[in-house]
Design a protein around this motif. Structure first.
Motif, short mmCIF file in Angstrom:
data_model
loop_
_atom_site.label_atom_id
_atom_site.label_comp_id
_atom_site.label_asym_id
_atom_site.label_seq_id
_atom_site.Cartn_x
_atom_site.Cartn_y
_atom_site.Cartn_z
N TYR A 2 12.22 -15.35 -10.44
CA TYR A 2 11.15 -15.99 -11.18
C TYR A 2 10.97 -17.43 -10.74
O TYR A 2 11.86 -18.02 -10.13
N ILE A 3 9.80 -17.94 -11.02
CA ILE A 3 9.46 -19.35 -10.82
C ILE A 3 9.02 -19.88 -12.16
O ILE A 3 8.22 -19.24 -12.85
N GLU A 4 9.53 -21.03 -12.56
CA GLU A 4 9.13 -21.65 -13.82
C GLU A 4 8.56 -23.03 -13.55
O GLU A 4 9.08 -23.77 -12.73
N LEU A 45 0.11 -9.30 -9.81
CA LEU A 45 1.57 -9.26 -9.74
C LEU A 45 2.10 -7.91 -10.20
O LEU A 45 2.97 -7.32 -9.56
N LYS A 46 1.57 -7.41 -11.31
CA LYS A 46 2.02 -6.13 -11.84
C LYS A 46 1.67 -4.99 -10.89
O LYS A 46 2.47 -4.08 -10.67
N LEU A 47 0.49 -5.03 -10.31
CA LEU A 47 0.05 -3.99 -9.40
C LEU A 47 0.90 -3.97 -8.12
O LEU A 47 1.35 -2.92 -7.67
N LEU A 48 1.13 -5.15 -7.55
CA LEU A 48 1.84 -5.22 -6.27
C LEU A 48 3.35 -5.13 -6.40
O LEU A 48 4.02 -4.59 -5.52
N LEU A 49 3.92 -5.66 -7.50
CA LEU A 49 5.36 -5.79 -7.59
C LEU A 49 6.00 -5.03 -8.74
O LEU A 49 7.21 -5.07 -8.92
N GLY A 50 5.20 -4.34 -9.55
CA GLY A 50 5.75 -3.54 -10.63
C GLY A 50 5.49 -4.12 -12.00
O GLY A 50 5.18 -5.31 -12.15
N PRO A 51 5.58 -3.28 -13.03
CA PRO A 51 5.21 -3.68 -14.39
C PRO A 51 6.11 -4.76 -15.00
O PRO A 51 5.71 -5.42 -15.94
N VAL A 66 5.44 -22.09 -18.03
CA VAL A 66 4.78 -20.93 -17.43
C VAL A 66 5.80 -20.32 -16.48
O VAL A 66 6.29 -20.98 -15.57
N ARG A 67 6.13 -19.05 -16.73
CA ARG A 67 7.11 -18.34 -15.89
C ARG A 67 6.40 -17.20 -15.18
O ARG A 67 5.75 -16.37 -15.80
N ILE A 68 6.57 -17.16 -13.87
CA ILE A 68 6.05 -16.07 -13.05
C ILE A 68 7.27 -15.25 -12.62
O ILE A 68 8.12 -15.73 -11.88
N THR A 69 7.33 -14.03 -13.13
CA THR A 69 8.45 -13.14 -12.84
C THR A 69 8.01 -12.12 -11.80
O THR A 69 6.90 -11.60 -11.87
N PHE A 70 8.88 -11.85 -10.86
CA PHE A 70 8.55 -10.88 -9.82
C PHE A 70 9.81 -10.15 -9.39
O PHE A 70 10.92 -10.67 -9.47
N ARG A 71 9.62 -8.94 -8.97
CA ARG A 71 10.71 -8.13 -8.45
C ARG A 71 10.83 -8.40 -6.96
O ARG A 71 9.85 -8.37 -6.22
N MET A 72 12.02 -8.69 -6.53
CA MET A 72 12.25 -8.92 -5.10
C MET A 72 12.22 -7.57 -4.38
O MET A 72 12.87 -6.62 -4.80
N ARG A 73 11.45 -7.50 -3.34
CA ARG A 73 11.37 -6.27 -2.55
C ARG A 73 12.21 -6.44 -1.31
O ARG A 73 12.16 -7.46 -0.64
N GLN A 74 12.97 -5.41 -0.99
CA GLN A 74 13.76 -5.45 0.22
C GLN A 74 12.91 -5.06 1.41
O GLN A 74 12.12 -4.12 1.35
N GLN A 75 13.08 -5.82 2.47
CA GLN A 75 12.33 -5.52 3.68
C GLN A 75 12.99 -4.37 4.42
O GLN A 75 14.21 -4.35 4.60
N GLU A 76 12.18 -3.41 4.81
CA GLU A 76 12.70 -2.26 5.56
C GLU A 76 12.96 -2.65 7.00
O GLU A 76 12.17 -3.36 7.61
N GLU A 77 14.08 -2.20 7.53
CA GLU A 77 14.39 -2.45 8.93
C GLU A 77 13.70 -1.40 9.79
O GLU A 77 13.62 -0.24 9.44
N THR A 78 13.21 -1.84 10.95
CA THR A 78 12.55 -0.89 11.85
C THR A 78 13.37 -0.66 13.09
O THR A 78 14.24 -1.34 13.44
#
Length: 78
Positions: A2-4, A45-51, A66-78
């Protein structure tokens, strides 16, 4: 994660805060009284990173947060 961001200004009145919080929890963009900016960011944010992601706002005299909460997504290795 999150960012506050904190503001030490006068803050929202209880009525204003309730209106903003209700708008952020609603999916009805057409009948809001708060404008589209926060609602649009919150929905994206909800659409791209989850509810569990999104914006929350709390306000007391001399401390609005004001807090912006987001789920960290792991980058897939190629």
């Amino acid at each position: 994660g999150y960012i506050e961001v904190h503001d030490d200004g006068p803050g929202f009145s209880p009525e204003q805060l309730q209106t903003v919080q209700e708008a952020l929890s609603s999916v009805d963009f057409h009948n809001n009284r708060t404008g589209y900016g926060l609602l649009n960011i919150n929905a994206r944010l909800k659409l791209l990173l989850g509810p569990e992601s999104g914006i929350t706002i709390t306000s007391e005299p001399e401390d609005t947060c004001v807090r912006i909460t987001f789920r960290m997504r792991q980058q897939e290795e190629t």
